[in-house]
Scaffold this active site. Structure first.
Site, PDB file in Angstrom:
ATOM      1  N   ASN A 105      -3.031  22.170 -48.613  1.00 30.20           N
ATOM      2  CA  ASN A 105      -4.017  22.517 -49.470  1.00 30.20           C
ATOM      3  C   ASN A 105      -4.912  23.782 -48.727  1.00 30.20           C
ATOM      4  O   ASN A 105      -5.230  23.710 -47.900  1.00 30.20           O
ATOM      5  CB  ASN A 105      -4.560  21.944 -50.380  1.00 30.20           C
ATOM      6  CG  ASN A 105      -5.465  20.951 -49.579  1.00 30.20           C
ATOM      7  OD1 ASN A 105      -5.259  20.452 -48.498  1.00 30.20           O
ATOM      8  ND2 ASN A 105      -6.423  20.514 -50.455  1.00 30.20           N
ATOM      9  N   CYS A 163       0.328  17.869 -58.896  1.00 30.40           N
ATOM     10  CA  CYS A 163      -0.320  18.060 -59.964  1.00 30.40           C
ATOM     11  C   CYS A 163       0.706  18.825 -60.952  1.00 30.40           C
ATOM     12  O   CYS A 163       1.795  19.178 -60.661  1.00 30.40           O
ATOM     13  CB  CYS A 163      -1.183  19.147 -59.984  1.00 30.40           C
ATOM     14  SG  CYS A 163      -0.947  20.837 -59.393  1.00 30.40           S
ATOM     15  N   GLU A 174       1.872  21.546 -52.098  1.00 34.78           N
ATOM     16  CA  GLU A 174       3.213  21.602 -52.754  1.00 34.78           C
ATOM     17  C   GLU A 174       3.601  23.167 -52.798  1.00 34.78           C
ATOM     18  O   GLU A 174       4.589  23.611 -52.556  1.00 34.78           O
ATOM     19  CB  GLU A 174       3.549  20.751 -53.932  1.00 34.78           C
ATOM     20  CG  GLU A 174       3.127  19.306 -53.887  1.00 34.78           C
ATOM     21  CD  GLU A 174       1.813  19.260 -54.200  1.00 34.78           C
ATOM     22  OE1 GLU A 174       0.823  19.832 -53.798  1.00 34.78           O
ATOM     23  OE2 GLU A 174       1.329  18.134 -54.984  1.00 34.78           O
ATOM     24  N   GLU A 184      -8.136  26.160 -49.952  1.00 37.47           N
ATOM     25  CA  GLU A 184      -9.190  25.947 -50.790  1.00 37.47           C
ATOM     26  C   GLU A 184      -9.622  27.503 -50.509  1.00 37.47           C
ATOM     27  O   GLU A 184      -9.671  28.161 -49.618  1.00 37.47           O
ATOM     28  CB  GLU A 184     -10.141  25.071 -50.947  1.00 37.47           C
ATOM     29  CG  GLU A 184      -9.333  23.577 -51.314  1.00 37.47           C
ATOM     30  CD  GLU A 184     -10.437  22.583 -51.395  1.00 37.47           C
ATOM     31  OE1 GLU A 184     -11.677  22.580 -50.840  1.00 37.47           O
ATOM     32  OE2 GLU A 184      -9.865  21.713 -52.098  1.00 37.47           O
ATOM     33  N   CYS A 234       1.930  22.023 -59.928  1.00 36.90           N
ATOM     34  CA  CYS A 234       2.959  22.141 -58.715  1.00 36.90           C
ATOM     35  C   CYS A 234       4.403  21.412 -59.399  1.00 36.90           C
ATOM     36  O   CYS A 234       5.592  21.846 -58.793  1.00 36.90           O
ATOM     37  CB  CYS A 234       2.403  21.136 -57.579  1.00 36.90           C
ATOM     38  SG  CYS A 234       1.077  21.840 -56.713  1.00 36.90           S
ATOM     39  N   CYS A 246      -2.352  24.612 -53.877  1.00 45.76           N
ATOM     40  CA  CYS A 246      -2.296  23.169 -53.700  1.00 45.76           C
ATOM     41  C   CYS A 246      -0.960  23.071 -52.541  1.00 45.76           C
ATOM     42  O   CYS A 246      -0.373  24.213 -52.398  1.00 45.76           O
ATOM     43  CB  CYS A 246      -1.279  22.636 -54.820  1.00 45.76           C
ATOM     44  SG  CYS A 246      -2.513  22.175 -56.177  1.00 45.76           S
TER      45      CYS A 246
END
Ligand code: THU
Length: 147
Positions: free
Chosen positions: A46, A96, A59, A48, A99, A57
């Site tokens: 990830n 999530c 993935e 940010e 993703c 993210c």
């Protein structure tokens, strides 16, 4: 290679990737490792952003990297791990919703139901899922005549 070996290898690669998570805001590190049809791996973590909602993210980073290598159609499986950088981090993390949709693009293009292996940053608890189970009745490139 049997399924358990595949899963363990993907979780190990995802844990290595999670060490490069840039997650100073949530302090929740996530790593992902994508298995391609020729046995090669592509990983991501990830990323940010100070504008929190722009965060990427793990993935999605891994799938985007596979796509940048011209390999979006070749994705077979993914390993995902995550956990607090300050806590125990042994609970499996599942992708999530966004993703799952990103993974579905690769799945439908390749005509495969992806294996999704999930684990924590540490520990022996590993879950095996199918993308079709995590995102049933998905909308995707097939609906647009592209797969
Ligand atoms: N995160 C992922 O990388 N993948 C997921 O599937 C769930 C959430 C990241 C986003 C954010 O950087 C941190 O985990 C906390 O939400």
């Amino acid at each position: 290679m049997n399924d358990t070996m595949t899963g363990n290898g993907l979780i190990a690669a995802a844990r290595a990737a999670a060490r490069h998570a840039y997650a100073p805001y949530s302090r929740f590190a996530v790593g992902a490792a994508v298995l391609l049809a020729d046995g090669s791996l592509v990983s991501g973590a990830n990323v940010e952003n100070a504008s929190y909602g722009l965060s990427l993210c793990a993935e999605t980073v891994a799938i985007a990297t596979a796509s940048a290598q011209g390999r979006l159609r070749d994705v077979v499986a993914i390993g995902v791990v995550g956990g607090s950088m300050d806590g125990v981090g042994d609970t499996p993390v599942r992708p999530c919703g966004r993703c799952r949709q990103v993974l579905n693009e690769a799945a439908q293009l390749g005509g495969r139901d992806l294996q999704v292996w999930c684990a924590g940053l540490i520990g022996d608890a590993v879950e095996e899922h199918r993308l079709s189970q995590l995102l049933p009745d998905a909308f995707g490139p097939r609906d647009l005549g592209l797969a």
